[in-house]
Scaffold this motif. Structure first.
Motif, PDB file in Angstrom:
ATOM      1  N   ALA A   1      75.177  53.735  77.700  1.00  0.00           N
ATOM      2  CA  ALA A   1      74.777  52.610  77.883  1.00  0.00           C
ATOM      3  C   ALA A   1      75.661  51.279  78.385  1.00  0.00           C
ATOM      4  N   GLY A   2      76.218  50.866  79.163  1.00  0.00           N
ATOM      5  CA  GLY A   2      76.762  50.098  79.680  1.00  0.00           C
ATOM      6  C   GLY A   2      78.716  50.538  79.987  1.00  0.00           C
ATOM      7  N   GLN A   3      78.873  51.437  79.673  1.00  0.00           N
ATOM      8  CA  GLN A   3      80.077  52.796  79.682  1.00  0.00           C
ATOM      9  C   GLN A   3      79.812  53.762  81.691  1.00  0.00           C
ATOM     10  N   VAL A   4      78.654  53.684  81.861  1.00  0.00           N
ATOM     11  CA  VAL A   4      78.352  53.889  83.418  1.00  0.00           C
ATOM     12  C   VAL A   4      77.712  53.086  83.883  1.00  0.00           C
ATOM     13  N   THR A   5      76.974  53.279  85.592  1.00  0.00           N
ATOM     14  CA  THR A   5      76.728  52.628  86.029  1.00  0.00           C
ATOM     15  C   THR A   5      75.234  53.531  86.031  1.00  0.00           C
ATOM     16  N   PRO A   6      73.380  52.700  86.360  1.00  0.00           N
ATOM     17  CA  PRO A   6      73.275  52.457  86.542  1.00  0.00           C
ATOM     18  C   PRO A   6      71.981  53.976  86.587  1.00  0.00           C
ATOM     19  N   PRO A   7      72.486  54.888  88.175  1.00  0.00           N
ATOM     20  CA  PRO A   7      72.176  55.469  88.869  1.00  0.00           C
ATOM     21  C   PRO A   7      73.054  57.129  87.425  1.00  0.00           C
ATOM     22  N   ALA A   8      74.146  56.280  87.539  1.00  0.00           N
ATOM     23  CA  ALA A   8      74.747  57.465  86.515  1.00  0.00           C
ATOM     24  C   ALA A   8      74.071  58.341  85.194  1.00  0.00           C
ATOM     25  N   LEU A   9      73.539  56.770  84.640  1.00  0.00           N
ATOM     26  CA  LEU A   9      72.929  57.150  83.514  1.00  0.00           C
ATOM     27  C   LEU A   9      71.502  57.638  83.989  1.00  0.00           C
ATOM     28  N   ARG A  10      70.740  57.585  84.614  1.00  0.00           N
ATOM     29  CA  ARG A  10      69.470  57.932  85.438  1.00  0.00           C
ATOM     30  C   ARG A  10      69.563  59.285  85.488  1.00  0.00           C
ATOM     31  N   LEU A  11      70.536  59.725  86.423  1.00  0.00           N
ATOM     32  CA  LEU A  11      70.869  61.436  86.375  1.00  0.00           C
ATOM     33  C   LEU A  11      71.169  62.090  85.396  1.00  0.00           C
ATOM     34  N   ILE A  12      71.630  61.599  84.327  1.00  0.00           N
ATOM     35  CA  ILE A  12      72.258  62.323  82.992  1.00  0.00           C
ATOM     36  C   ILE A  12      70.991  62.369  82.394  1.00  0.00           C
ATOM     37  N   SER A  13      69.947  61.147  82.208  1.00  0.00           N
ATOM     38  CA  SER A  13      69.198  61.623  81.800  1.00  0.00           C
ATOM     39  C   SER A  13      68.345  62.433  81.374  1.00  0.00           C
ATOM     40  N   ARG A  14      68.179  62.390  83.140  1.00  0.00           N
ATOM     41  CA  ARG A  14      67.558  63.492  83.697  1.00  0.00           C
ATOM     42  C   ARG A  14      67.866  64.549  83.527  1.00  0.00           C
ATOM     43  N   ALA A  15      68.206  65.289  83.299  1.00  0.00           N
ATOM     44  CA  ALA A  15      69.419  66.919  83.475  1.00  0.00           C
ATOM     45  C   ALA A  15      69.440  66.750  82.090  1.00  0.00           C
ATOM     46  N   ALA A  16      69.464  66.369  80.732  1.00  0.00           N
ATOM     47  CA  ALA A  16      68.935  66.343  80.062  1.00  0.00           C
ATOM     48  C   ALA A  16      67.852  66.910  79.337  1.00  0.00           C
ATOM     49  N   MET A  17      66.839  65.096  79.785  1.00  0.00           N
ATOM     50  CA  MET A  17      65.423  65.460  79.233  1.00  0.00           C
ATOM     51  C   MET A  17      64.376  66.362  79.965  1.00  0.00           C
ATOM     52  N   TYR A  18      65.037  66.970  81.467  1.00  0.00           N
ATOM     53  CA  TYR A  18      64.118  67.738  82.339  1.00  0.00           C
ATOM     54  C   TYR A  18      64.875  68.943  82.926  1.00  0.00           C
ATOM     55  N   PRO A  19      65.362  70.112  82.347  1.00  0.00           N
ATOM     56  CA  PRO A  19      65.645  71.197  82.594  1.00  0.00           C
ATOM     57  C   PRO A  19      65.955  71.943  83.458  1.00  0.00           C
ATOM     58  N   ARG A  20      64.428  72.262  83.535  1.00  0.00           N
ATOM     59  CA  ARG A  20      63.756  72.749  84.228  1.00  0.00           C
ATOM     60  C   ARG A  20      64.833  74.483  84.109  1.00  0.00           C
ATOM     61  N   GLY A  21      64.737  75.069  83.349  1.00  0.00           N
ATOM     62  CA  GLY A  21      65.402  76.374  83.009  1.00  0.00           C
ATOM     63  C   GLY A  21      67.430  76.731  83.061  1.00  0.00           C
ATOM     64  N   ARG A  22      67.633  75.109  83.889  1.00  0.00           N
ATOM     65  CA  ARG A  22      69.166  74.864  84.172  1.00  0.00           C
ATOM     66  C   ARG A  22      69.477  74.893  82.659  1.00  0.00           C
ATOM     67  N   SER A  23      71.657  75.270  82.580  1.00  0.00           N
ATOM     68  CA  SER A  23      71.878  74.599  81.540  1.00  0.00           C
ATOM     69  C   SER A  23      71.970  72.906  81.613  1.00  0.00           C
ATOM     70  N   LEU A  24      72.490  72.386  80.812  1.00  0.00           N
ATOM     71  CA  LEU A  24      73.160  70.854  81.581  1.00  0.00           C
ATOM     72  C   LEU A  24      74.013  70.821  82.227  1.00  0.00           C
ATOM     73  N   GLY A  25      75.153  71.759  82.211  1.00  0.00           N
ATOM     74  CA  GLY A  25      76.730  71.642  82.668  1.00  0.00           C
ATOM     75  C   GLY A  25      75.665  71.804  84.451  1.00  0.00           C
ATOM     76  N   ALA A  26      74.879  73.143  84.788  1.00  0.00           N
ATOM     77  CA  ALA A  26      74.584  73.439  85.434  1.00  0.00           C
ATOM     78  C   ALA A  26      73.911  72.584  86.549  1.00  0.00           C
ATOM     79  N   SER A  27      72.770  71.580  85.831  1.00  0.00           N
ATOM     80  CA  SER A  27      72.288  70.535  86.423  1.00  0.00           C
ATOM     81  C   SER A  27      72.945  69.029  86.713  1.00  0.00           C
ATOM     82  N   LEU A  28      74.017  68.587  86.186  1.00  0.00           N
ATOM     83  CA  LEU A  28      74.653  68.105  86.881  1.00  0.00           C
ATOM     84  C   LEU A  28      75.291  68.520  87.644  1.00  0.00           C
TER      85      LEU A  28
END
Length: 270
Positions: free
Chosen positions: A159-186
């Protein structure tokens, strides 16, 4: 995706572009499409019904409208009914399509604010941080850690270190992986961000930081070679020793001293 799914996704992307051009709120659209993807992912019977090619398209659209009317914006409902009217090779492709549209809506919002370069860089940099810190990777990837706890951890870190869109997508990748690794989602999200401007992503490994002029000249040379704009993700890598190595998609351009020494050793050992 293959066959019918690929064609359906291309049509959905065209509809998304039209909806965004009409003035739809990109952030709201992205968030709501993520919710649609989550619903389809969690409800297998609904997912199979809405992707069943034997059912009339109008009936599937009607079911989607009954479920979502009054709960999402008109633009989200329009895109969702368009998705369920289309033909999909597998039920999971419908979910993938909803997720891709959501990411692209968030990316479009970042682009409208002039933040697309920042978004790509932040997704890449956080992926590198996760790769380098096993404890963090486990905390954000473990299915035994609640999504809410992951969200709090990401907000505390970023929070405060990245832009809001990046925070939203990083959070999404971690919270809802859908069978992928975090790195693969990013990586997937970064690919979709790059595609916004039909750009390729080049991962450049160097022993020492490149100057702004060196980055510009390298990007220009790669763009000329590949016929597309190229975005550079620069990685400081002591193993390179000298020169650099560049990876674009599955192609490796290796001009590092380390690789040349390794090649020489192989010849001497032959």
């Amino acid at each position: 995706m293959r066959g019918a799914s690929r064609a359906s996704l291309a049509e959905a992307n065209e509809r998304l572009s039209a909806v965004l051009a009409s003035g739809a709120d990109a952030v709201q659209l992205g968030d709501e499409l993520f919710s649609v993807a989550d619903l389809l992912d969690s409800e297998s019977a609904l997912r199979r019904t809405l992707s069943d090619p034997s059912l009339p398209a109008a009936a599937k659209a009607g079911l989607a409208e009954a479920l979502l009317s009054g709960k999402v914006a008109a633009a989200t409902l329009e895109l969702t009914t368009g998705l369920v009217r289309a033909h999909w090779s597998a039920p999971g492709d419908l979910v993938d399509a909803a997720e891709q549209l959501a990411v692209q809506a968030i990316v479009a919002g970042a682009d409208d604010q002039g933040g697309l370069d920042d978004l790509e860089d932040e997704l890449f940099r956080f992926g590198r941080i996760v790769d380098a810190q096993p404890d963090l990777r486990v905390a954000l990837s473990s299915p035994f850690v609640a999504a809410e706890r992951k969200q709090r951890l990401i907000e505390a870190l970023l929070a405060g270190q990245v832009t809001p869109p990046a925070l939203r997508l990083i959070s999404r990748a971690a919270m809802y992986p859908r069978g992928r690794s975090l790195g693969a989602s990013l990586e997937e999200y970064a690919r979709l961000a790059a595609r916004r401007r039909t750009r390729l992503i080049a991962e450049v490994h160097v022993a020492a930081e490149l100057s702004a002029d060196q980055r510009r000249r390298l990007a220009t040379a790669l763009s000329a070679a590949y016929g597309h704009d190229v975005h550079l993700n620069v990685v400081l890598d002591p193993g390179v020793i000298g020169g650099m190595s560049v990876r674009i998609s599955d192609e490796l351009i290796d001009g590092s001293l380390a690789s040349r020494l390794a090649a020489l050793r192989r010849k001497l050992a032959a």
